[in-house]
Design a protein around this motif. Structure first.
Motif, short mmCIF file in Angstrom:
data_model
loop_
_atom_site.label_atom_id
_atom_site.label_comp_id
_atom_site.label_asym_id
_atom_site.label_seq_id
_atom_site.Cartn_x
_atom_site.Cartn_y
_atom_site.Cartn_z
N GLU A 88 0.84 -1.21 0.00
CA GLU A 88 0.00 0.00 0.00
C GLU A 88 0.88 1.26 0.00
OE1 GLU A 88 -3.29 0.46 -0.22
OE2 GLU A 88 -3.92 -1.64 -0.13
N ALA A 89 1.95 1.21 0.79
CA ALA A 89 2.85 2.37 0.87
C ALA A 89 3.53 2.60 -0.47
CB ALA A 89 3.88 2.16 1.98
N VAL A 90 3.96 1.52 -1.11
CA VAL A 90 4.60 1.64 -2.42
C VAL A 90 3.61 2.23 -3.43
CG1 VAL A 90 5.56 0.32 -4.36
CG2 VAL A 90 6.33 -0.15 -2.02
N ALA A 91 2.36 1.76 -3.36
CA ALA A 91 1.34 2.26 -4.29
C ALA A 91 1.13 3.77 -4.13
CB ALA A 91 0.03 1.51 -4.10
N LEU A 92 1.24 4.24 -2.88
CA LEU A 92 1.09 5.68 -2.64
C LEU A 92 2.19 6.48 -3.36
CD1 LEU A 92 0.20 5.69 1.18
CD2 LEU A 92 -1.32 6.39 -0.69
N CYS A 93 3.30 5.81 -3.64
CA CYS A 93 4.41 6.46 -4.34
C CYS A 93 4.22 6.43 -5.85
CB CYS A 93 5.73 5.81 -3.96
SG CYS A 93 6.06 5.89 -2.20
N LYS A 94 3.14 5.84 -6.31
CA LYS A 94 2.78 5.78 -7.73
C LYS A 94 3.91 5.29 -8.64
CE LYS A 94 -0.45 9.63 -7.19
NZ LYS A 94 -0.55 11.08 -7.36
N PRO A 95 4.43 4.12 -8.40
CA PRO A 95 5.43 3.61 -9.33
C PRO A 95 4.80 3.42 -10.71
CG PRO A 95 4.65 1.85 -7.90
CD PRO A 95 4.05 3.13 -7.39
N ALA B 22 12.55 -2.09 11.60
CA ALA B 22 12.44 -2.95 12.78
C ALA B 22 11.00 -3.36 13.04
CB ALA B 22 13.01 -2.23 14.01
N ASN B 23 10.05 -2.72 12.37
CA ASN B 23 8.63 -3.02 12.59
C ASN B 23 7.81 -2.56 11.39
OD1 ASN B 23 8.23 -0.17 12.86
ND2 ASN B 23 8.93 -0.32 14.99
N GLY B 24 6.52 -2.73 11.49
CA GLY B 24 5.65 -2.39 10.37
C GLY B 24 5.67 -0.92 10.01
N GLN B 25 5.62 -0.08 11.05
CA GLN B 25 5.61 1.36 10.80
C GLN B 25 6.86 1.79 10.03
OE1 GLN B 25 2.89 3.45 11.74
NE2 GLN B 25 3.96 4.53 10.10
N GLU B 26 7.99 1.28 10.48
CA GLU B 26 9.23 1.65 9.80
C GLU B 26 9.24 1.13 8.36
OE1 GLU B 26 12.09 1.83 13.78
OE2 GLU B 26 12.71 0.59 12.07
N THR B 27 8.60 0.00 8.14
CA THR B 27 8.55 -0.54 6.78
C THR B 27 7.80 0.42 5.85
OG1 THR B 27 8.49 -2.76 7.71
CG2 THR B 27 7.85 -2.54 5.41
N ILE B 28 6.64 0.84 6.29
CA ILE B 28 5.85 1.79 5.49
C ILE B 28 6.65 3.06 5.25
CG2 ILE B 28 3.86 3.34 5.56
CD1 ILE B 28 2.34 1.38 7.16
N ASP B 29 7.19 3.59 6.32
CA ASP B 29 7.87 4.88 6.23
C ASP B 29 9.08 4.79 5.31
OD1 ASP B 29 5.95 5.62 8.01
OD2 ASP B 29 7.29 5.96 9.73
N MET B 30 9.87 3.73 5.51
CA MET B 30 11.09 3.60 4.71
C MET B 30 10.78 3.35 3.24
SD MET B 30 13.75 1.49 7.08
CE MET B 30 14.58 2.27 8.47
N ALA B 31 9.69 2.63 2.98
CA ALA B 31 9.33 2.37 1.58
C ALA B 31 9.08 3.69 0.86
CB ALA B 31 8.11 1.47 1.51
N ILE B 32 8.44 4.60 1.53
CA ILE B 32 8.13 5.90 0.91
C ILE B 32 9.39 6.77 0.84
CG2 ILE B 32 6.70 7.98 1.06
CD1 ILE B 32 4.61 6.17 2.59
N GLN B 33 10.13 6.79 1.96
CA GLN B 33 11.37 7.57 1.98
C GLN B 33 12.32 7.10 0.88
OE1 GLN B 33 12.64 6.43 5.86
NE2 GLN B 33 11.08 7.66 6.92
N ALA B 34 12.31 5.79 0.64
CA ALA B 34 13.28 5.20 -0.30
C ALA B 34 13.20 5.84 -1.68
CB ALA B 34 13.04 3.69 -0.41
N PHE B 35 11.98 6.08 -2.16
CA PHE B 35 11.85 6.69 -3.49
C PHE B 35 12.44 8.10 -3.51
CE2 PHE B 35 8.58 3.38 -3.80
CZ PHE B 35 8.82 2.89 -5.08
N LYS B 36 12.17 8.83 -2.44
CA LYS B 36 12.66 10.22 -2.41
C LYS B 36 14.18 10.25 -2.35
CE LYS B 36 12.01 14.72 -0.45
NZ LYS B 36 10.92 15.66 -0.25
N ILE B 37 14.75 9.37 -1.56
CA ILE B 37 16.21 9.32 -1.44
C ILE B 37 16.82 8.86 -2.76
CG2 ILE B 37 18.13 8.13 -0.30
CD1 ILE B 37 16.18 7.95 2.21
#
Ligand SMILES: Cc1ncc(C[n+]2csc(CCOP(=O)(O)OP(=O)(O)O)c2C)c(N)n1
Ligand code: SF4
Ligand SMILES: [Mg+2]
Lengths: 392, 319
Positions: free
Chosen positions: A15-22, A138-153
């Protein structure tokens, strides 16, 4: 507005990746990561994401297709685990060398053999020197957050490097947790559209992936190394912006009760959560112990590490992979080299735990804390230990 | 026999003057593969993205910071040209849909040697064809891994001596027959499959143009003479390509929606010996082996003619 959700983490990651509109997703199924691409293909099928989902015939082709799509200027995503990651490995260093900002989620799983579908981190450690930015949730929240941050970085003009976000297989991928899911507006305001430097289009002709002779190879290696090291600045900037927007703080090393503690544990990935419980318990029992959770694996945060261990007597590094015939675990190896030039440095011990899905309960962390306390007085003879080997 | 009078005079006018694969690259003298690529690009024209597998052509054309390519070009690795092309095609498609690139047709074309197509790139090729990407794949088949020094591939013909299947007292070179990649591609039910050779430039370019115009996957198998690997003088590259066709070893045909058609049919099929005797890679073959090769080639040629005569197009079979 972010929404509070309870969801399997792999699905939340999708879901988080989809929010990044790949624009392009190319992936191949493998346990324990399969739910990520499966759910993304659901999202595409439901019409919630306008993307080309390529059901490739292998992971080698998954990353290859992502490279082609990214070269064409499309935001590209893939996900895999273990054997799939190993199968991709020919293309992994090429993606970074070609500065293609592909984002990949790795549901960490033991590399065969023996074949095993459960968690450790040997899969990503095998790809350690491939020039990608590599971070661990380390957990679900970080997974979501990092997935979104990853595209920006990844897509930042000063970076333009692929990023892998790691989450432990099963321990995270298959667990339902409460999480905050940002909404589309929030993600849109955080993540600008992908603006590639060069694209494969006849209106502006480029050649990508040309032959490098010895005369230029050292130079390309140096630039790869520098760009990856420099990405640290952008990562910190992006994390700061994230904190301002979403209120959740990210650091290369997250310290819990670390200042002034005699003993520190250092973890990577989901084991940090269990270790935290053990540390809290031990502190209640009067033991001077704290915890360092390593989140950024590449570029490795040497400076932050040296600062974080100031005043500590023993650092127990917990690895979830073995560098066979080498110094022990891969994190341990990095940590020791970080300390070499320090006048005052802690004793460093290495416990290799939780291989191939072996459970590591709180009581095991307590044992490791115990051993670390002993090490204040007498340094253990063996440099590292594969923890809990039966019959030894 | 010349089909058209003064063909040599006006043929060059049929060919685009624009060079998309420019001179100054480092291919050997008389390299058939480099010539074929040059012709292919002219037939494709400007609105093309080329995806190149590792091999001679990538190595000779893009020594950083130089490039021979006047088309958008990408190389990622040896086994994955078809997969990279799938990604390029998907990327261009979605970006066009979203209005991020100009709204016009840009064709994705993957190219690979026989090694990158018949062998190590086979899985990716099959996947891309099966998924139906709008990609033209052209295999430049010089019948061995030339870039790494003339090793045997699945495309190497029976009896050819290579550096990994050398002729010697106990060996007669490659002991297996050439894989029929064209038929394997036909079996993928793609709309257009053809064979070609640089020695028949107009035929080759027409096929490239046809493949380019077709929506969906297409495949061209282009025999490309490698003087270095075949042990023939550079000046014989064109002649060898012609002999391959005239002996029936490499017939020129196309399969359009299931319908087989010979695009050039020699009036008289020459004996395979005419082709084989001029090449160092076959120097060691005995008369018996030559006979065996002749037998097999005749069989394969007749099998093909049978298909040409008897198979119908999908359209014809529909009703
Ligand atoms: C995975 C991998 N294996 C092996 C190689 C070495 N290699 C590079 S090109 C090549 C042969 C290319 O042969 P072919 O595809 O027929 O192209 P040609 O050079 O003959 O045009 C080989 C074996 C490689 N680059 N990558
Ligand atoms: S070895 Fe053969 S294919 Fe390669 S450049 Fe030379 S002639 Fe061309
Ligand atoms: Mg070849």
């Amino acid at each position: 507005m972010s929404k509070r959700i309870g969801m399997e983490i792999a699905l939340a990651a999708a879901e988080a990746v989809a929010l990044c509109k790949p624009d392009v997703v190319a992936a191949y199924p493998i346990t324990p990561n399969t739910h990520v691409p499966e759910h993304l293909s659901d999202i595409v099928a439901e019409g919630r994401l306008d993307a080309e989902f390529i059901c490739v015939e292998s992971e080698h082709s998954a990353l290859s297709a992502c490279c082609g799509a990214s070269g064409a200027g499309a935001r590209s995503f893939t996900a895999t685990s273990s054997q799939g990651l190993a199968y991709m490995s020919e293309i992994i260093p090429i993606a970074s060398s070609m500065r293609l900002p592909v984002v990949m989620i790795v549901g960490n799983r033991a590399l065969s053999g023996p074949i095993n579908i459960w968690n450790d981190q040997s899969d990503i450690m095998y790809q350690r020197d491939s020039g990608w930015i590599s971070m661990f949730a380390a957990n679900g929240q970080e997974t979501i957050d990092m997935a979104i941050q990853a595209f920006k970085i990844a897509e930042h003009r000063d970076v333009m490097l692929p990023v892998n976000v790691n989450l432990d297989g099963f321990q995270l991928t298959h667990v339902v947790e409460p999480m905050e899911m940002p909404d589309q507006k929030e993600v849109d305001s955080f993540l600008p559209p992908f603006k590639p430097i060069a694209t494969l289009h006849p209106d502006k002709i480029v050649s990508m992936g040309t032959l490098g002779l010895p005369e230029i190879f050292n130079e390309t290696a140096k630039s790869k190394d520098e760009i990856l090291k420099d990405s640290r600045r952008v990562i910190l900037e992006v994390w700061k912006e994230w904190e301002e927007k979403f209120g959740r703080k990210y650091e290369p090393i997250e310290a819990c009760e670390a200042r002034g503690s005699d003993v520190l544990l250092m973890t990577l990935g989901s084991m940090g959560e269990t270790a935290e419980v053990a540390v809290e318990e031990a502190r209640k029992d009067g033991i001077s112990v704290g915890l360092l959770k390593l989140k950024l694996w590449r570029p490795f945060p040497f400076e932050e590490l040296r600062k974080a261990v100031k005043g500590c007597k023993v650092l127990a590094v917990l690895d979830r992979a073995v560098s066979y015939g080498g110094p022990g675990g891969p994190v341990f190896s990095e940590v020791r080299s970080a300390f070499y030039d320090m006048q005052e440095r802690p004793v460093v011990i290495n416990e290799i735990i939780g291989l191939g899905g072996r459970d590591v309960p709180v009581s095991d962390f307590r044992k490791i804390i115990e051993k670390s306390v002993q090490a204040i007085k007498t340094k253990p003879e063996e440099e590292y230990e594969i923890f809990g080997v039966r019959g030894s | 026999m010349s089909i058209v009078e003064n063909f040599d005079l006006y043929a060059p006018r049929l060919i685009d003057k624009e060079e998309y694969f420019s001179a100054g690259h480092r291919a050997c003298q008389g390299c058939g593969e480099a010539l074929a690529i040059r012709l292919m690009c002219k037939a494709l024209g400007k609105d093309t993205v080329v995806v190149n597998a590792t091999g001679c052509m990538e190595v000779i054309s893009t020594m950083y910071p130089t490039t021979a390519w006047n088309l958008p070009w990408i190389h990622v690795a040896f086994p994955n040209a078809a997969a990279v092309a799938a990604g390029v095609e998907a990327g261009l498609k979605v970006m066009r849909r979203k209005g991020r690139i100009p709204d016009r047709d840009v064709k994705t074309v993957a190219i690979g040697g026989d090694g990158g197509t018949f062998d190590i790139g086979f899985q990716a090729l099959s996947g891309t064809m099966e998924r139906g990407h709008d990609v033209l794949y052209v295999c430049f088949d010089n019948e061995a891994y030339m870039n790494t020094g003339i090793q045997r591939s699945g495309a190497t013909p029976f009896g050819a001596s290579t550096t990994t299947a050398p002729a010697g007292v106990a060996s007669s070179g490659k002991g297996q027959w050439k894989k029929n990649i064209t038929e394997i591609m036909v079996a993928h039910n793609v709309p257009y499959v053809a064979t070609a050779c640089h020695s028949y430039p107009i035929d080759f370019m027409n096929k490239v143009k046809k493949a380019r115009s077709i929506k969906g996957p297409s495949f061209i198998h282009c025999l490309s003479v490698c003087p270095t690997g075949w042990r023939v003088p550079s000046a014989h590259a064109i002649k060898m390509g012609r002999l391959a066709v005239e002996t029936g070893i490499f017939p020129l045909y196309e399969v359009e929606e299931g319908k087989y058609r010979m695009t050039y049919r020699p009036e008289r099929i020459r004996p395979v010996e005419d082709y084989i005797k001029g090449q160092g890679r076959f120097r060691h073959l005995s008369p018996d082996e030559l006979t065996a090769i002749q037998k097999r080639i005749t069989l394969e040629y007749n099998k093909l003619l049978d298909k040409v005569d008897n198979l119908h197009s999908w359209g014809e079979l529909q009703d």
